[in-house]
Design a protein around this motif. Structure first.
Motif, short mmCIF file in Angstrom:
data_model
loop_
_atom_site.label_atom_id
_atom_site.label_comp_id
_atom_site.label_asym_id
_atom_site.label_seq_id
_atom_site.Cartn_x
_atom_site.Cartn_y
_atom_site.Cartn_z
N GLN A 40 0.83 -1.21 0.00
CA GLN A 40 0.00 0.00 0.00
C GLN A 40 0.87 1.26 0.00
OE1 GLN A 40 -0.31 1.98 3.03
NE2 GLN A 40 -1.65 3.47 2.02
N ARG A 41 2.13 1.14 0.47
CA ARG A 41 2.99 2.32 0.56
C ARG A 41 3.25 2.97 -0.80
NH1 ARG A 41 4.98 2.49 5.73
NH2 ARG A 41 5.00 0.48 6.79
N VAL A 42 2.99 2.23 -1.85
CA VAL A 42 3.16 2.77 -3.20
C VAL A 42 2.17 3.91 -3.45
CG1 VAL A 42 1.70 1.75 -5.00
CG2 VAL A 42 4.14 1.56 -5.19
N PHE A 43 1.06 3.86 -2.71
CA PHE A 43 -0.03 4.81 -2.89
C PHE A 43 0.44 6.27 -2.83
CE2 PHE A 43 -2.58 7.47 0.02
CZ PHE A 43 -3.64 7.80 -0.79
N TYR A 44 1.33 6.59 -1.87
CA TYR A 44 1.68 8.00 -1.66
C TYR A 44 2.33 8.60 -2.91
CZ TYR A 44 0.93 6.36 3.05
OH TYR A 44 0.38 5.79 4.15
N PHE A 45 3.29 7.89 -3.47
CA PHE A 45 3.98 8.45 -4.63
C PHE A 45 3.17 8.24 -5.91
CE2 PHE A 45 8.67 8.62 -3.06
CZ PHE A 45 8.25 9.46 -2.06
N HIS A 46 2.37 7.19 -5.90
CA HIS A 46 1.53 6.91 -7.08
C HIS A 46 0.56 8.06 -7.32
CE1 HIS A 46 -1.34 4.88 -9.72
NE2 HIS A 46 -2.29 5.08 -8.84
N VAL A 47 -0.19 8.43 -6.29
CA VAL A 47 -1.16 9.51 -6.46
C VAL A 47 -0.44 10.83 -6.73
CG1 VAL A 47 -3.07 10.74 -5.39
CG2 VAL A 47 -2.81 8.31 -5.00
N SER A 48 0.71 11.02 -6.05
CA SER A 48 1.44 12.27 -6.27
C SER A 48 1.89 12.39 -7.72
CB SER A 48 2.65 12.34 -5.34
OG SER A 48 2.26 12.17 -4.01
N SER A 49 2.43 11.31 -8.29
CA SER A 49 2.89 11.42 -9.69
C SER A 49 1.71 11.60 -10.62
CB SER A 49 3.69 10.21 -10.16
OG SER A 49 4.00 9.36 -9.15
N ALA A 50 0.59 10.92 -10.33
CA ALA A 50 -0.58 11.10 -11.18
C ALA A 50 -1.04 12.55 -11.13
CB ALA A 50 -1.70 10.18 -10.73
N TRP A 51 -1.01 13.12 -9.95
CA TRP A 51 -1.40 14.53 -9.78
C TRP A 51 -0.48 15.44 -10.59
CZ3 TRP A 51 -3.63 18.95 -8.87
CH2 TRP A 51 -2.91 20.05 -8.42
N VAL A 52 0.83 15.20 -10.50
CA VAL A 52 1.76 16.04 -11.25
C VAL A 52 1.50 15.89 -12.76
CG1 VAL A 52 4.18 16.36 -11.86
CG2 VAL A 52 3.53 16.11 -9.49
N GLY A 53 1.19 14.65 -13.18
CA GLY A 53 0.88 14.45 -14.60
C GLY A 53 -0.28 15.30 -15.05
N MET A 54 -1.37 15.24 -14.29
CA MET A 54 -2.55 16.06 -14.62
C MET A 54 -2.21 17.54 -14.63
SD MET A 54 -5.23 14.14 -14.81
CE MET A 54 -6.28 12.98 -14.04
N LEU A 55 -1.54 17.96 -13.55
CA LEU A 55 -1.21 19.38 -13.40
C LEU A 55 -0.40 19.87 -14.59
CD1 LEU A 55 -1.11 21.87 -11.49
CD2 LEU A 55 1.07 21.01 -10.67
N SER A 56 0.58 19.05 -15.03
CA SER A 56 1.45 19.55 -16.08
C SER A 56 0.71 19.63 -17.42
CB SER A 56 2.69 18.68 -16.20
OG SER A 56 2.32 17.35 -16.28
N PHE A 57 -0.26 18.72 -17.66
CA PHE A 57 -1.00 18.85 -18.92
C PHE A 57 -1.91 20.06 -18.88
CE2 PHE A 57 -0.40 14.06 -19.18
CZ PHE A 57 0.74 14.21 -19.96
N LEU A 58 -2.41 20.35 -17.69
CA LEU A 58 -3.22 21.56 -17.53
C LEU A 58 -2.36 22.80 -17.78
CD1 LEU A 58 -6.18 21.98 -16.76
CD2 LEU A 58 -5.40 22.58 -14.47
N VAL A 59 -1.16 22.80 -17.20
CA VAL A 59 -0.26 23.93 -17.39
C VAL A 59 0.07 24.08 -18.88
CG1 VAL A 59 2.11 24.73 -16.98
CG2 VAL A 59 0.75 23.87 -15.09
#
Lengths: 232, 262
Positions: A40-59
């Motif tokens: 489950q510890r993968v969750f923290y970085f998994h969601v964070s990278s997904a968030w950065v992915g979304m953010l950067s396409f928005l940018v």
């Protein structure tokens, strides 16, 4: 050529330090999840990278709008930089997700809305890079790139929505969970702290990488101009 | 924009005329001008472009015939690839149809823009004193007409070949909505793809990931109508199609200027 800004150097160092702290928090501070265990510890970085992915396409889309309005090459460099970073982070999120899904869902991959959307999103931005590669004129390349970035970002939510009308099994940790999702859990305060901290660190890392990539892009443009001068 | 400017100039000219001649004359001529308002001249230029495309196609018949033969070939290939027996047909018909339309559609879109580019017609269009978006809408409607012609022929052929009844008003509506969305984005992207080095190869790569919502919604809604599901199960997909059509037509309208700008 201007020297590397002092602030950027500081940001680099801060990112490295915070990244180490975040990794430490994920492995040492956050408690082990009762059902899923350590995976489950993968969750923290998994969601964070997904968030950065979304953010950067928005940018990238915002930079596209800014470019179309102002016609300043700077915005084109930002757009391209953001798309490249976004692709890397989305891909990281997919890989981490697969690592988690293997023990929890018993499969590396499934056609869940989020997974489908992220795949199509990666394909859109791969097409974006191919479109740019096929155009020689820098101005036209920038205009077409901006238009495609805007169209791409608009279609992503619609893709997600249409895929979501199908059944989903992806857990929704934040917000309401749908019945039938597998691998959901409630966050303890420590988990929440770790999660928020990871999100913050990854966002900062994105800003740092973007800055580096924009500088690189601007230098590349300058080299291009100098080459033209020498050749012409 | 250009049209507006011309009309303004005309207005100035008649204003001068009106001063020297009788008042009534200038009022009459101004009324006439209001009849040819920007809106109707905009529609007029769209119609002119659509008409040009249709006339060219009527003489050469190279675009629709290529799309049509290609579409039929795809359906035949599906016959072997999927073993379309009576049981599978019930579930995959709409999928087969939409894959066929999507593939035939890219063929038409890239050809229609390449024709403009190769013979220098696009430059001629851009030189014409009409709003740029009129060119976009004209080309879109032309492409839509070609796509609909292909669909109108493919549907009965599919019905006969596979002994399925496809004549349902709901299905026709879905096909119309889906085609509008497909063509709205497709025309925009094909005018981008035609300027690149890789051209025809690039169009499907640019287009397909972006029109996936249209394809999912169209397939789902078509299946719903073919299987006679209740309207409450189909309407979310129809709504999605309408939203897509509106959003992407509006966006294409706004950004088309930047694509053809030189």
């Amino acid at each position: 050529m201007q020297a590397k800004p002092r602030l950027l150097t500081i940001l680099d160092i801060v990112c490295v330090v915070l990244m180490i702290i975040a990794t430490g928090m994920v492995f040492l501070y956050a408690p082990e999840e009762a059902v899923m265990g350590n995976v489950q510890r993968v969750f923290y970085f998994h969601v964070s990278s997904a968030w950065v992915g979304m953010l950067s396409f928005l940018v990238a889309a915002v930079a596209g709008i800014a470019f179309l309005r102002t016609a300043r090459m700077k915005w084109d460099v930002v757009g391209l930089a953001s798309v490249e970073i976004g692709m890397v982070f989305s891909f990281i999120a997919v890989i981490m997700g697969s690592i988690w899904a293997r023990p929890i869902w018993n499969t590396w991959w499934t056609w869940d809305p989020r997974l489908t959307t992220v795949t199509i999103m990666l394909l859109i931005y791969a097409a974006y890079l191919m479109l740019r590669a096929g155009i020689d004129d820098p101005n036209r390349r920038a205009r077409f790139g901006a238009v495609y970035a805007i169209i791409g970002v608009l279609s992503v939510p619609l893709t997600f929505f249409s895929a979501r009308l199908f059944r989903t099994i992806h857990p929704v940790v934040i917000g309401t969970n749908q019945p039938g999702s597998e691998g959901a859990f409630d966050m303890t305060p420590r988990m929440l702290q770790t999660f928020m901290f990871s999100l913050f660190v990854f966002t900062l890392l994105y800003a740092d990488l973007l800055w580096h990539r924009v500088r690189l892009g601007e230098l590349a443009n300058k080299v291009e101009q100098l080459k033209m001068k020498v050749m012409g | 924009m250009a049209v507006n400017r011309i009309i303004e100039k005309q207005e100035e000219a008649t204003q001068v005329e009106g001063d020297t001649q009788v008042e009534e004359h200038s009022i009459v001529s101004q009324d006439q001008k209001f009849e040819r308002s920007p809106v109707s001249s905009f529609l007029g230029s769209i119609w002119a472009i659509v008409w040009k495309d249709l006339a060219a196609e009527l003489r050469s018949r190279e675009l629709v015939s290529a799309m049509l033969v290609f579409a039929l070939l795809v359906i035949i290939i599906f016959n072997f690839a999927l073993e379309l027996d009576a049981k599978t047909r019930a579930t995959v018909t709409s999928g087969v149809l939409w894959v066929t339309f999507a593939f035939a559609g890219t063929l038409g879109l890239s050809r229609s823009m390449a024709m403009e580019k190769d013979r220098g017609c696009l430059d001629g269009l851009l030189l014409a004193p009409v709003d740029r978006s009129a060119i976009y809408f004209g080309k879109s409607i032309g492409n839509l007409v070609f796509m609909l012609i292909v669909e109108i022929i493919v549907l009965p052929v599919y019905s006969i070949l596979y002994n399925t009844n496809l004549f349902q008003p709901g299905l026709v509506g879905v096909i119309l909505l889906g085609s509008i969305g497909y063509v709205a984005v497709g025309t925009l992207l094909s005018s981008m793809a035609v300027e690149t080095r890789t051209r025809d190869v690039l169009l499907p790569i640019l287009l397909f990931p972006v029109v996936i919502p249209v394809l999912i919604a169209s397939v789902k809604a078509s299946t719903g109508f073919l299987q006679g599901l209740e309207m409450s199960e189909i309407s979310p997909w129809i709504n999605l199609l309408i939203v897509y059509d509106v959003v992407f037509t509006a966006v294409a309208f706004m950004v088309f200027d930047y694509i053809v700008e030189e």
